[in-house]
Motif scaffolding. Structure first.
Motif, PDB file in Angstrom:
ATOM      1  N   LEU A 122       0.818  -1.205   0.000  1.00  0.00           N
ATOM      2  CA  LEU A 122       0.000   0.000   0.000  1.00  0.00           C
ATOM      3  C   LEU A 122       0.858   1.264   0.000  1.00  0.00           C
ATOM      4  N   ALA A 123       2.004   1.226   0.660  1.00  0.00           N
ATOM      5  CA  ALA A 123       2.867   2.398   0.678  1.00  0.00           C
ATOM      6  C   ALA A 123       3.331   2.756  -0.730  1.00  0.00           C
TER       7      ALA A 123
ATOM      8  N   ALA B 245       0.359   4.184  -2.767  1.00  0.00           N
ATOM      9  CA  ALA B 245       0.160   5.590  -2.433  1.00  0.00           C
ATOM     10  C   ALA B 245       1.184   6.472  -3.130  1.00  0.00           C
ATOM     11  N   GLU B 246       2.442   6.032  -3.140  1.00  0.00           N
ATOM     12  CA  GLU B 246       3.495   6.807  -3.779  1.00  0.00           C
ATOM     13  C   GLU B 246       3.278   6.910  -5.281  1.00  0.00           C
TER      14      GLU B 246
ATOM     15  N   SER C   2       1.236  10.065   1.706  1.00  0.00           N
ATOM     16  CA  SER C   2       1.532   8.953   2.613  1.00  0.00           C
ATOM     17  C   SER C   2       0.529   7.834   2.392  1.00  0.00           C
ATOM     18  N   GLN C   3       0.858   6.666   2.946  1.00  0.00           N
ATOM     19  CA  GLN C   3      -0.073   5.539   2.888  1.00  0.00           C
ATOM     20  C   GLN C   3      -1.356   5.872   3.641  1.00  0.00           C
ATOM     21  N   SER C   4      -1.233   6.570   4.768  1.00  0.00           N
ATOM     22  CA  SER C   4      -2.430   6.892   5.554  1.00  0.00           C
ATOM     23  C   SER C   4      -3.355   7.838   4.793  1.00  0.00           C
TER      24      SER C   4
ATOM     25  N   SER D 279      -5.167   5.622   2.309  1.00  0.00           N
ATOM     26  CA  SER D 279      -6.136   4.754   2.994  1.00  0.00           C
ATOM     27  C   SER D 279      -7.345   5.548   3.469  1.00  0.00           C
TER      28      SER D 279
END
Length: 263
Positions: free
Chosen positions: A229-230, A233-234, A240-242, A245
């Motif tokens: 997921l990181a 996101a990138e 960020s991943q958060s 999400s």
């Protein structure tokens, strides 16, 4: 210096048309990333599905990015095009217009159930045109299962205005681009206010909302393919991943990990 990817446009094969005696037929095609099918239409309906890889289907003023867990239903007579984003094993299911499982001309994305996938594999093993009791059973069960599959609302609407067409095409190809609407406006030779008004008028949403739809569409095959997921996101331009999400949860009511583990 980067070398541009040259796509080969493939004619859509003739033959294998569904009939009253054989209302569902299937033609298997393995395609690589350079392949695409120009806009075309046919008299039957089609469930466009790939056993693996990722494709993009464009029809009825929208585009969908389709991983193996999904398929796109295209109603009879609707013009559509297919672009291969990753090497795929394409398994388009042709369905007699009179037996279409959906009553309208709307395209829709189906979540491919385990049963539907196995039915597609079973149909592939049969002679493509010859009627048979087994083909009839598989066809009837497939029509019933398609009507029961969950539909996915994510789609990326496409504009008619030429000023937006180039912008949108570039964002679909590079969803993580950090450019703001003002940046795009300078490239398009239009004012930011003009582009903002065009997004609302042509696509029924703001630039930010449309870009979010594009990023969500790209996220599905990335996550389904096992990308962390990181990194997703990138790749999609989130800080960020958060942050990614949080956007995903706001749209689907659950986290990306939970959403895909359930499927």
């Amino acid at each position: 210096m980067s070398v541009p990817v040259v796509r080969h446009t493939l004619p859509y094969p003739d033959g294998f048309e569904p009939t009253v005696e054989r209302p569902i037929t299937l033609i298997a095609r393995d395609l690589d990333r350079r392949d695409s099918m120009l806009p075309h239409r046919h008299a039957w309906g089609q469930l466009t599905h790939a056993l693996d890889g990722v494709l993009r289907v464009t029809a009825a003023g929208s585009t969908w990015i389709v991983p193996p867990s999904r398929a796109v239903w295209i109603a009879p007579g609707v013009e559509h095009a297919v672009t291969v984003m990753q090497a795929i094993r394409l398994r388009p299911v042709r369905i007699l217009a009179e037996r279409a499982p959906f009553p309208d001309e709307a395209c829709r994305v189906l979540e491919v159930s385990t049963l539907l996938r196995e039915l597609i594999l079973g149909l592939e093993q049969l002679p493509p045109l010859a009627p048979s009791p087994r083909a009839a059973l598989l066809s009837e069960l497939m029509l019933d299962e398609m009507a029961r599959c969950e539909t996915r609302p994510i789609r990326v609407p496409l504009p008619r205005d030429k000023r937006l067409q180039s912008l949108c095409a570039r964002l679909i190809e590079a969803p993580g681009a950090p450019l703001t609407l003002a940046d795009w406006a300078r490239q398009a030779g239009a004012s930011e206010r003009t582009l903002a008004r065009l997004f609302e008028r042509e696509l029924g949403m703001s630039f930010g909302q449309w870009r979010q739809q594009v990023r969500l569409a790209h996220a599905a095959p990335m996550i389904a393919g096992g990308m962390p997921l990181a990194r997703v996101a990138e790749e999609l331009g989130y800080a960020s991943q958060s942050a990614f999400s949080q956007m995903f949860r706001k749209t689907f009511g659950t986290t990306p990990s939970a959403f895909f583990s359930e499927r």
